[in-house]
Design an enzyme around this catalytic site. Structure first.
Site, PDB file in Angstrom:
ATOM      1  N   GLU A 240       0.793  -1.229   0.000  1.00  0.00           N
ATOM      2  CA  GLU A 240       0.000   0.000   0.000  1.00  0.00           C
ATOM      3  C   GLU A 240       0.826   1.280   0.000  1.00  0.00           C
ATOM      4  O   GLU A 240       0.369   2.304  -0.476  1.00  0.00           O
ATOM      5  CB  GLU A 240      -0.939   0.002   1.217  1.00  0.00           C
ATOM      6  CG  GLU A 240      -2.043  -1.034   1.151  1.00  0.00           C
ATOM      7  CD  GLU A 240      -3.061  -0.733   0.055  1.00  0.00           C
ATOM      8  OE1 GLU A 240      -3.417   0.435  -0.128  1.00  0.00           O
ATOM      9  OE2 GLU A 240      -3.486  -1.692  -0.635  1.00  0.00           O
ATOM     10  N   SER A 520     -56.741 -20.874  24.734  1.00  0.00           N
ATOM     11  CA  SER A 520     -56.886 -21.728  25.916  1.00  0.00           C
ATOM     12  C   SER A 520     -55.678 -21.700  26.853  1.00  0.00           C
ATOM     13  O   SER A 520     -55.713 -22.344  27.905  1.00  0.00           O
ATOM     14  CB  SER A 520     -57.139 -23.159  25.481  1.00  0.00           C
ATOM     15  OG  SER A 520     -58.340 -23.209  24.765  1.00  0.00           O
TER      16      SER A 520
END
Lengths: 817, 174
Positions: A240, A520
């Site tokens: 780089e 229920s």
């Protein structure tokens, strides 16, 4: 667990530049960086000197008077403009310098909280199927290897398991890496050795289950320069910015090289940015590409180099650099990249892996080794070539590394994926004690109660069972949704949770936010209220014939049974086991709506239950998490505990901030819940959940629930260790041809089959014999045996009639009771 | 590779640059840093000096690790005892709760959790855990010890009548 990587998206991905060309690779003269710094200062001084005002002309002539005046005015304007520009530049420099130092000296990054599952505790006697051990090791990135020289490895031979556990910072202290030897027998830990000595207890490394991120979703694992392999730094610089150790922030040579390359190519093919400039761009600036921003970047790079050493800049770069995307997480820094792509710490990377990571700097998405292995391999080999050409590695090293296949860990594996529904709960619970800002930025470690083995079972079984249901009903294809919560019966720790069918989805969490009619599932609360009233017992006779109740608004409520029939006089135990609506509606109206509402509250429901008759059959809408809270109190024998997802919180340095332990309150006497539990056991034994008997032996407790027009299917059940509440329904709230027993129960059943069921322990309640009419029979009579707490007064027993007289010989059960 | 060797061994140096700039920025930095957040700690960091350690009363717990237990539970009780001796009640509770998760119906662990809660002046929480212990206790001596602590917890909450009744139960049971 079919988790595939998400496409790159979101802010973090958007702000990353497209792949760019690397800085020029030509050789450069090396100059000492120390020599460059004063030069930079001189440059600044010269620049300032150039701005100093010019001296006015010493003489003037007649003809040239007007011309001289014009020149003088021109000088004056230029001088003033120059001064203004110099002052503006100075102010800007001061401002930029303040920015650079403020951000670089302070906390550089906001670190998300890292959330971990419960550590697997190993001790002799622990129930541990070998497949669970292997799965949990792999979910924490432990590799099966021939030797245990590296932490994070294990060796498995028959019943013997040897594990080199990494060092772990637990909430109660750091534990060094350890060599663990386990012997399993009959799915249990038989013996345990740690570093060669027999030990009673050790914990494995907990699995990472997600992060609590700020909006930009940046994630990173901070590393120091000392932790990073020198080869990684060498590869980065070689690829780089090969002048990195010589330049002062910007590289004129680099810019010139890039310009030549770009002119030759007739377009932008190469960037001249140094590592320092890249760091400035990513760390301080936005991604806009303007000349001003470029100038700012250059100035800030110089300022950064003025104030900080190359080592500090490099360390910051290695932690800042963007290296990929994992779902919503943006992977930053080489530490997390090593973990994410290779399942190891940065120290453990080999040369080929180092080169792969450095290759990603140019374009993390484009060179993603998982998605584009060929591209990544070519890029890796280019990096290796550069290293060899610059004599950073030998030809032999180059050949060895460049001939290695592109091997990566599955980036969607368990250790790198997140558990959105559970994370949402963790976040919600932590908000009571912590500020969101701290959770998102301070790098806290959150240790939770999540059991990855159970979570895995829940996720895979929910998916499988829903697919089975949809396969047999074409009209449901892709329409069913689900949510579920599993907890430990005794401590209310949340062990598993899903908020929908797509378990990787961050968003609508049905377990916490979907409020649906519970049907229920409300009945046990009605029956508990009845049992507590002193007027009812399991042998009470209820009338299950058509019933009408007038509501406050004058409307008639006329509940029907699920099978459309009425069953006449039934014992209370049968009315619950078979979930008879008409009998329950009558019972509920007799015990009173207020009393039922009060019981809901005592069982831990925070939401007020409206005083409508229909709530007796579950018309109220609750989330699965709320339902789990109510059933938790039932399962824990009346001990009401908040469902807890967090075990402890530590700082990023490992200092404990909070640790949480069991807390609760006995809100209903244990004996009354034991009495109710018998009814729930009968639901499984002979009622609506009897399907469970096909798979499990021994008593289990449960209740099915189906809301009006079958819009919701529920099941809540518990064994001796775990409580689970499962909901199945449609997001558009339309009816479906499924009941609790056919829609939700199969998921519960499959999950419990995977984690192993332990039958409920006997409650020890005394039993009485009753006849078909619910009358208690005298001692010695045979009849239906029902539990009856000693503290509850018994009506007068009737003598045996007809076949109720027992035979002469007594069985062992008779002696027991 | 020379550069690398320097890189990894050289101490981190900061070039102080311009003194006037430093002066200007230091003050602004101080202001900025003063505003930075720190983690808010809430809740149960109950640490105490060793001088605050409780005195052990007759017939009650002498050490958290006394008695015989499952080896894993015993190991955690030993850690809890070590933490108690350092006055680190937060750790005591953490180790005891880890033990409880191994044996969630072990009355002896609830007894110790209740006891630790009492030392931390949390009698209401202690009472609940002790009641839980009483529910699971199979041993008369342990049940009586739990009742004695329960009476203390009730007294500390001002419920003298309840405490008397609990002590009466103790006598009745012994």
């Amino acid at each position: 667990m079919a988790d595939s990587p998400k496409p790159n998206s979101g802010k973090a991905a958007a702000r990353k530049p497209a792949p760019r060309k690397t800085a020029s690779k030509t050789a450069a003269d090396k100059q000492a960086s120390a020599a460059k710094k004063p030069a930079a200062k001189k440059t600044t001084a010269k620049a300032t000197a150039k701005k100093s005002p010019p001296k006015p002309p010493s003489s003037s002539s007649g003809n040239g008077h007007s011309q001289t005046g014009w020149l003088r005015r021109c000088w004056s304007v230029c001088w003033k403009l120059g001064l203004i520009a110099a002052v503006a530049l100075g102010v800007w420099m001061v401002f930029l310098d303040a920015q650079v130092q403020k951000q670089f000296d302070g906390k550089k990054w906001t670190l998300p909280a890292r959330v971990y599952a419960r550590p697997l505790m190993l001790y002799p006697g622990k129930l541990l199927p070998p497949q669970q051990l292997e799965a949990e090791l792999q979910w924490t990135d432990y590799q099966p290897r021939a030797s245990l020289s590296m932490p994070g490895s294990y060796v498995h031979k028959g019943d013997s398991w040897r594990i080199h556990r990494r060092a772990v910072n637990f909430w109660d202290g750091r534990e060094d890496s350890a060599l663990i030897e386990l012997r399993l027998a009959d799915n249990r830990v038989q013996r345990l050795f740690v570093n060669g000595e027999e030990q009673p207890l050790i914990r494995l490394e907990p699995q990472y289950v997600g992060g609590i991120f700020p909006a930009h979703n940046e994630d990173r694992e901070l590393v120091t320069l000392q932790q990073v392999p020198p080869q990684l730094v060498a590869a980065l610089v070689a690829t780089e910015d090969k002048d990195f150790f010589q330049h002062f922030g910007i590289s004129l040579r680099g810019i010139a090289r890039a310009m030549i390359a770009n002119v030759k190519a007739g377009g932008v093919v190469q960037g001249g940015s140094t590592l320092t400039q890249q760091l400035v761009k990513n760390f301080f600036l936005s991604q806009e590409r303007t000349l001003t921003r470029k100038a700012q970047e250059a100035l800030m790079a110089i300022l950064l180099e003025l104030h900080y050493s190359k080592q500090q800049i490099l360390q910051a770069y290695l932690n800042e650099v963007y290296l990929g995307q994992a779902g919503r997480r943006a992977i930053h820094g080489v530490g997390l990249a090593a973990r994410f792509y290779f399942g190891k710490s940065v120290e453990e990377l080999n040369l080929a892996e180092v080169a792969t990571i450095v290759g990603l700097v140019k374009g993390a998405s484009y060179y993603n080794p998982k998605r584009h292995p060929q591209r990544a391999l070519e890029r890796r080999n280019l990096v290796l070539e550069l290293m060899r050409d610059q004599q950073l590695i030998s030809q032999a090293e180059f050949l060895k590394a460049s001939n290695m296949p592109m091997l990566t860990a599955d980036s969607s594996r368990a250790s790198q994926r997140e558990y959105p529904a559970f994370l949402e709960l963790v976040r919600q619970q932590l908000r009571q004690d912590y500020r969101s800002e701290d959770l998102e930025t301070e790098g806290l470690n959150i240790f939770t109660t999540l059991d990855p083995w159970m979570q895995h079972a829940l996720e895979s079984q929910a998916d499988k069972q829903l697919a089975t249901l949809e396969n047999s009903r074409a009209e449901l294809k892709g329409k069913l949704e689900t949510a579920a919560v599993f907890t430990s019966v005794d401590g209310a720790e949340v062990r598993a949770m899903i908020g929908g069918r797509d378990v990787d989805f961050f968003g609508y969490n049905r377990a916490l936010d979907a409020r649906r009619s519970i049907g229920s599932l409300a009945k046990p609360v009605v029956y508990l209220t009845a049992l507590r009233s002193g007027r009812y017992n399991w042998a009470s006779v209820l009338d299950d014939s058509p019933v009408q109740v007038a509501g406050e608004d004058g409307q008639l409520w006329q509940p029907q049974n699920y099978d459309g029939k009425s069953h006449g006089n039934v014992l209370m135990i049968d009315a619950l086991a078979h979930s008879y609506n008409q009998a329950t509606a009558r019972l509920g109206m007799r015990v009173g709506l207020e009393a039922v509402a009060k019981t809901f509250a005592q069982l831990g429901l925070k939401r007020t239950v409206p005083p409508y008759p229909s709530v007796l059959l579950g018309s109220q809408e609750l989330s699965p998490f709320e339902v789990a809270g109510v059933y938790q109190t039932i399962a824990a024998r009346g001990f009401q505990m908040p469902l807890r997802a967090v075990e402890a919180v530590t700082t990023s340095q490992g200092t404990t901030l909070s640790s949480y332990a069991i807390q609760g309150k006995q809100t209903v006497p244990a004996e009354q819940l034991d009495w109710l539990r018998y009814g729930l056991e009968q639901v499984v034994e002979e009622g609506t959940a009897r399907r469970l008997k096909q798979s499990f032996n021994g008593p289990l407790a449960g209740k099915t629930g189906t809301s009006d027009q079958q819009r919701d299917a529920w099941f809540a059940g518990f064994d001796d260790r775990y409580l689970g509440v499962v909901w199945v329904g449609r997001d558009d709230n339309q009816p479906m041809p499924l009941a609790g027993s056919s829609g939700a129960l199969p998921i519960w059943q499959a999950v419990m089959q995977e984690v192993g069921v332990e039958a409920l322990q006997p409650t020890g309640l005394p039993q009485v014999a009753v006849d078909a009419n619910g009358q208690i029979l005298q001692d010695g009579c045979s009849g239906r045996m029902l539990p009856w707490p000693a503290s509850v007064q018994r009506p007068e027993a009737v003598p045996c009639r007809g076949t109720h007289q027992k035979e002469g010989k007594r069985g062992w059960l008779d002696w027991l009771f | 590779m020379v550069g690398l060797a320097v890189l990894t061994s050289a101490p981190a140096a900061t070039d102080s640059g311009k003194p006037w700039l430093k002066l200007l920025l230091t003050s602004s930095l101080l202001v900025a840093l003063a505003g930075c957040s720190s983690v808010a700690m809430v809740g149960n960091g109950n640490n105490a000096d060793s001088a605050d350690l409780p005195t052990i009363s007759d017939g009650q717990l002498a050490r958290l690790d006394e008695g015989s237990h499952h080896p894993a539970v015993q190991a955690l009780l030993q850690r809890a005892e070590a933490a108690r001796q350092q006055g680190n009640w937060s750790k005591v509770m953490s180790y005891l709760d880890q033990a409880r998760q191994i044996q969630p119906r072990n009355a002896a662990i609830y007894y110790r959790q209740g006891w630790a809660n009492l030392q931390m002046h949390q009698p209401a929480a202690a009472e609940q855990l002790l009641q839980r212990g009483l529910l699971y206790s199979q041993d008369d001596q342990l049940s009586n010890r739990i009742r004695a602590l329960l009476a203390d917890a009730m007294e500390q909450q001002g419920r003298l009548q309840d405490a008397r009744q609990m002590r009466a139960q103790m006598r009745g049971a012994s």
